[in-house]
Design a protein around this motif. Structure first.
Motif, short mmCIF file in Angstrom:
data_model
loop_
_atom_site.label_atom_id
_atom_site.label_comp_id
_atom_site.label_asym_id
_atom_site.label_seq_id
_atom_site.Cartn_x
_atom_site.Cartn_y
_atom_site.Cartn_z
N PHE A 24 46.91 37.34 46.60
CA PHE A 24 45.46 37.48 46.71
C PHE A 24 44.82 38.48 45.43
O PHE A 24 44.04 38.02 44.73
CB PHE A 24 45.19 38.11 48.09
N ALA A 25 45.96 39.57 45.16
CA ALA A 25 45.61 40.24 44.16
C ALA A 25 45.77 39.35 42.69
O ALA A 25 44.83 39.55 41.82
CB ALA A 25 46.40 41.56 43.97
N ALA A 26 46.49 38.35 42.58
CA ALA A 26 46.71 37.70 41.42
C ALA A 26 45.43 36.78 41.44
O ALA A 26 44.74 36.57 40.21
CB ALA A 26 48.02 36.95 41.46
N GLY A 27 45.13 36.33 42.34
CA GLY A 27 43.81 35.51 42.39
C GLY A 27 42.56 36.17 42.13
O GLY A 27 41.77 35.71 41.33
N LEU A 28 42.37 37.42 42.43
CA LEU A 28 41.42 38.33 42.14
C LEU A 28 41.35 38.63 40.47
O LEU A 28 40.18 38.30 40.09
CB LEU A 28 41.48 39.60 42.79
N VAL A 29 42.67 38.73 39.90
CA VAL A 29 42.51 39.01 38.47
C VAL A 29 42.09 37.67 37.95
O VAL A 29 41.23 37.47 37.04
CB VAL A 29 43.78 39.44 38.15
N ILE A 30 42.75 36.46 38.24
CA ILE A 30 42.33 35.28 37.59
C ILE A 30 40.95 34.99 37.81
O ILE A 30 40.47 34.30 36.76
CB ILE A 30 43.25 34.05 38.51
N GLY A 31 40.25 35.17 38.93
CA GLY A 31 38.93 35.08 38.89
C GLY A 31 38.18 35.89 38.26
O GLY A 31 37.18 35.65 37.66
N ALA A 32 38.43 37.21 38.39
CA ALA A 32 37.47 38.32 37.73
C ALA A 32 37.39 38.36 36.22
O ALA A 32 36.42 38.70 35.88
CB ALA A 32 37.75 39.68 38.39
N VAL A 33 38.50 38.12 35.59
CA VAL A 33 38.68 38.43 34.16
C VAL A 33 37.79 37.24 33.37
O VAL A 33 36.90 37.55 32.68
CB VAL A 33 39.96 38.22 33.66
N PRO A 34 37.76 35.81 33.86
CA PRO A 34 36.73 34.80 33.26
C PRO A 34 35.44 35.27 33.48
O PRO A 34 34.44 35.05 32.82
CB PRO A 34 37.20 33.42 33.84
N LEU A 35 35.26 35.83 34.62
CA LEU A 35 34.08 36.03 35.13
C LEU A 35 33.55 37.44 33.98
O LEU A 35 32.35 37.11 33.71
CB LEU A 35 33.63 36.61 36.53
N ALA A 36 34.32 38.37 34.07
CA ALA A 36 33.81 39.44 33.13
C ALA A 36 33.58 38.85 31.50
O ALA A 36 32.80 39.20 30.88
CB ALA A 36 35.00 40.24 33.17
N LEU A 37 34.40 37.86 31.35
CA LEU A 37 34.39 37.40 29.90
C LEU A 37 33.06 36.83 29.68
O LEU A 37 32.21 36.96 28.73
CB LEU A 37 35.46 36.44 29.62
N GLY A 38 32.66 35.97 30.86
CA GLY A 38 31.45 35.33 30.83
C GLY A 38 30.13 36.11 30.79
O GLY A 38 29.27 36.06 30.17
N ALA A 39 30.48 37.33 31.48
CA ALA A 39 29.14 38.21 31.67
C ALA A 39 29.13 38.97 30.36
O ALA A 39 28.18 39.43 29.93
CB ALA A 39 29.44 39.14 33.05
N ALA A 40 30.18 39.11 29.73
CA ALA A 40 30.16 40.06 28.62
C ALA A 40 29.75 39.42 27.49
O ALA A 40 28.92 39.61 26.70
CB ALA A 40 31.56 40.51 28.23
N LEU A 41 29.96 37.76 27.52
CA LEU A 41 29.35 37.08 26.30
C LEU A 41 27.99 36.82 26.69
O LEU A 41 27.12 36.89 25.67
CB LEU A 41 29.88 35.68 26.42
N VAL A 42 27.50 36.74 27.82
CA VAL A 42 25.97 36.70 28.03
C VAL A 42 25.45 37.99 27.77
O VAL A 42 24.23 38.46 27.28
CB VAL A 42 25.69 36.53 29.64
N GLY A 43 26.17 39.24 28.11
CA GLY A 43 25.85 40.49 27.50
C GLY A 43 25.35 40.73 26.14
O GLY A 43 24.71 41.85 25.75
N LEU A 44 25.98 39.88 25.20
CA LEU A 44 25.95 40.20 23.86
C LEU A 44 24.50 40.13 23.49
O LEU A 44 24.13 40.72 22.50
CB LEU A 44 26.74 39.19 22.98
N LEU A 45 23.53 39.16 24.04
CA LEU A 45 22.56 39.11 23.76
C LEU A 45 21.53 40.34 24.16
O LEU A 45 20.90 40.76 23.17
CB LEU A 45 21.73 37.89 24.43
N PRO A 46 21.61 40.66 25.45
CA PRO A 46 20.57 41.86 25.59
C PRO A 46 21.18 43.40 24.94
O PRO A 46 20.55 44.07 24.68
CB PRO A 46 20.81 42.05 27.24
#
Length: 181
Positions: A16-38
């Protein structure tokens, strides 16, 4: 579900912990990429005010002074009686990405907003790791207690103090990351 499986000796909490990291890291990457604009277009004071306003609303919610609904995606129910390793990994990925939302707290949503508005790009991954560590703590603690309902009683008694405490700690940590940028 996870705690029952953990008591039978299977390493589902690790999956479950591994799944959380596997899911959270790409989400953080996507949010960070979106965040580059604002983060590039809005002055830091505007972004800080937006984040601060959201943080105050979340803090008020966690202290029970404000009520507002959180987004919840409806997914099929999980099987009763515990999860196997593959299902625990899948559940972790879904929860890490937000596909299966079930948190009673608004703190994960605030962390995502922080990544978009105020957290520097490299620190987004630390926020994701912190989210995953915080999310896996509850099943780990639950698994450490006997399977006789004691954990639920302990959590129910401690929740009025723990929810606001966790909110202050989380918001403080996100604020420090923002100020360090």
């Amino acid at each position: 579900l996870l705690s029952g499986s953990a008591r039978r000796g299977t390493p589902v909490i690790g999956w479950f912990a591994a799944g959380l990291v596997i899911g959270a890291v790409p989400l953080a990457l996507g949010a960070a990429l979106v965040g580059l604009l604002p983060q590039a277009l809005l002055p830091s004071v505007v972004r800080a005010v937006l984040f601060g306003t959201a943080a105050l609303a979340v803090l008020a919610r966690e202290f029970g002074m404000l009520r507002f609904p959180l987004p919840h995606l409806r997914r099929p129910a999980l099987p009763g009686g515990g999860l196997g390793e593959r299902a625990a990994l899948h559940l972790g990925i879904e929860m890490g990405t937000g596909v299966r939302a079930g948190s009673a707290s608004a703190l994960p949503h605030l962390a995502l907003l922080a990544i978009v508005l105020v957290v520097p790009f490299p620190a987004a991954f630390a926020v994701a790791a912190g989210f995953a560590a915080g999310r896996v703590a509850a099943p780990m603690l639950c698994a450490a207690w006997p399977d006789d309902g004691v954990w639920l009683r302990v959590w129910t008694a401690a929740e009025p103090l723990l929810r606001p405490t966790l909110a202050v700690v989380c918001i403080g940590a996100l604020g420090l990351v923002m100020l360090a940028a």
